[in-house]
Design an enzyme around this catalytic site. Sequence first.
Site, PDB file in Angstrom:
ATOM      1  N   ASP A 454     -13.546  51.363 -63.500  1.00  0.00           N
ATOM      2  CA  ASP A 454     -13.589  50.021 -62.693  1.00  0.00           C
ATOM      3  C   ASP A 454     -14.071  50.420 -61.047  1.00  0.00           C
ATOM      4  OD1 ASP A 454     -12.123  48.767 -64.187  1.00  0.00           O
ATOM      5  OD2 ASP A 454     -10.593  48.958 -63.781  1.00  0.00           O
ATOM      6  N   HIS A 505     -14.824  41.800 -62.495  1.00  0.00           N
ATOM      7  CA  HIS A 505     -13.895  42.706 -61.703  1.00  0.00           C
ATOM      8  C   HIS A 505     -13.712  41.362 -60.473  1.00  0.00           C
ATOM      9  CE1 HIS A 505     -10.807  45.469 -61.590  1.00  0.00           C
ATOM     10  NE2 HIS A 505     -11.234  46.231 -60.680  1.00  0.00           N
ATOM     11  N   HIS A 509     -11.481  41.886 -55.390  1.00  0.00           N
ATOM     12  CA  HIS A 509     -10.856  42.056 -55.912  1.00  0.00           C
ATOM     13  C   HIS A 509      -8.980  42.490 -54.989  1.00  0.00           C
ATOM     14  CE1 HIS A 509      -8.205  46.207 -57.374  1.00  0.00           C
ATOM     15  NE2 HIS A 509      -9.677  46.579 -57.688  1.00  0.00           N
ATOM     16  N   HIS A 604     -11.968  55.305 -62.967  1.00  0.00           N
ATOM     17  CA  HIS A 604     -12.565  54.938 -61.926  1.00  0.00           C
ATOM     18  C   HIS A 604     -13.324  55.309 -61.824  1.00  0.00           C
ATOM     19  CE1 HIS A 604      -8.514  52.379 -61.771  1.00  0.00           C
ATOM     20  NE2 HIS A 604      -8.969  51.932 -60.865  1.00  0.00           N
TER      21      HIS A 604
END
Length: 642
Positions: A454, A505, A509, A604
């Site tokens: 991510d 994504h 966010h 990540h």
Amino acid sequence: MRQSRPAVLGMALALALGTGLGSTPLGPPAAAAPSVAAQRSVPASMVEQAGDDAIDEHYEQLGGSASFLGAPVGSAYDIAGGRAQDYTGGTIYWSAGTGAHEVHGAIRGHYLALGGPAGFLGFPVTDETATPGVAGRYNDFAGGSLYWSAGTGAHEVHGAIRGRYLSFGGPASFLGLPLTDETTTPGAAGRYNDFAGGSIYWSAGTGAHEVHGAIRGRYLSFGGPASFLGLPLTDETATPGAAGRYNDFAGGSIYWSAGTGAHEVHGAIRGRYLSFGGPASFLGLPLTDETTTPGAAGRYNDFAGGSLYWSAGTWAHEVHGAIRARYLELGGPAGFLGFPVTDETGTPDGVGRYNHFNGSSIYWSPGTGAHEVYGAIRVQWAALGWERSRLGYPTTGEYGITGGRRNDFQHGSILWHAASGRAEVIYTSIPSALLGVDLERIPTTQKVVALTFDAGANDAGLRSILSTLASNGVPGTFFLTGDWVNQFPSDPALIYNSGHRIGNHSMTHPDFTTLTDTQIAAEISGAQRTIEAAGGEPLPLFRFPFGARNTRTIADVNAAGYAAIRWTVDTLGWQGTMNGTRGAAFIVQRVMASAQPGQIVLMHLGSNPDDGSTLDAAALPQVISQLRAAGYGFVTLDAALG
């Protein structure tokens, strides 16, 4: 009953020549005839007298000196094979085989110019007579005919051309009266007569055939028999199955209809045209002559229903309908597609149609229209199985994206990036099993793992991660936010060109459970557009920020065309070292503790904001090594899509 002197002389002449009355042979059998004939001769005075008497009798029948012939001029005289008598208005000719017939006026003048009885026409077999069905005059001769009218003058027609002319009806037919004598065809070994309504051409190899109207006009515009078309092989004929007319020639054909005019088709294009059925086929009648293809070394004909293209390297192939329209829109043979190497052909799935060109194709289906596919994208699509692959038919032509090119298909896209030369397949359809689900594991019994990363904060660990993946030959899936892409605009291409998959994504966010349906749609579409602009394609993979979701938000994600992808294990590398209590070994332990077929590992890209650590990047080499040691392979999340 007493017979007239001419009749007696005629009987005597017939007996002297060796025939009985009624053309019954007299004397010895045919085999002996030459020796007998050699012993017998007809007195010249008898032949002369018979001819003169026949001429006199015919003169009187025509009205004598009161007729159009007028008074005699001199005495009758010998000519080769017969006798003749001139008058102030014409001449009467006689021979034993043709009898006595007059020739006068312009017809006589032309007859004499052609050699009279000594010429190829020979003796007349009729008097000058009105031509039936047309305002003119004619004489038939032993070797042909002479026709005259005030508008056309006097011209002869003979031999096979005359036979064909009379078979149509002569002057009363569409051809009308002759405009020329029979003449050698310039530049071709043949003969022709022009008529008021057309022409008849003859050669030993082709016979005699007429050409008229618009087809003749077009034929002559090319140079007639001296052109590539050569001499005609047929008369003008109705086109079977189509409302038109045509002539075949030694070197091609000319077709005509009221709506298309007259156009020629020849060579390989004509051969291919006829193989489809010619004018009766879907191609219909030609709209152009064969023409040089602009900007390309080839030839083509346009038809009412399509086109046929030819080049030395591709032979002749047709293109028609929507595929032809798209082909011409892209520049035809002069465009990047080049010449067709197939005719339009039905696709193996039975739904659509296609043409292949030099290294490219245009595919059409009722639901998608006609679109081109070429280059590396076409190679990839072909490897998948063309239209029978999961992608289906193309829905766009190839178009430019940041750093590369793209084609969209019914169920996905193929992207090509110039920097890597790699073509990536993106499937955009969602399997029904993934609807309403936030997927935590790839449904498989195979020992495969999907490593996912991510990106939302920074890209501190990106290059290290990409290096590790590359050195181990492992693909990954990267979920990017739109804000991150805007902050690091060159990174999406770097990820893609390294051979990895990109997912959505969100834009900023947020916690999706706190958003309205409209806000969720905006977050998803905003990220989609931003990632696309950077050269990636996130569809149909989506990951919820913070993992926050519920039934409503999953439905919203599915409605936007995405499958929701969660994880099997979160490495917690994003939490950092926790004041030095964690290191790379912690990450490796968590991954291996949950290792299973279809495992989805969450890692990540960014660094921890407190200690700046990038534990996931540091642990990645050992994660890969230990998973492999346990028998696992690596896939992208496309494996979850089936």
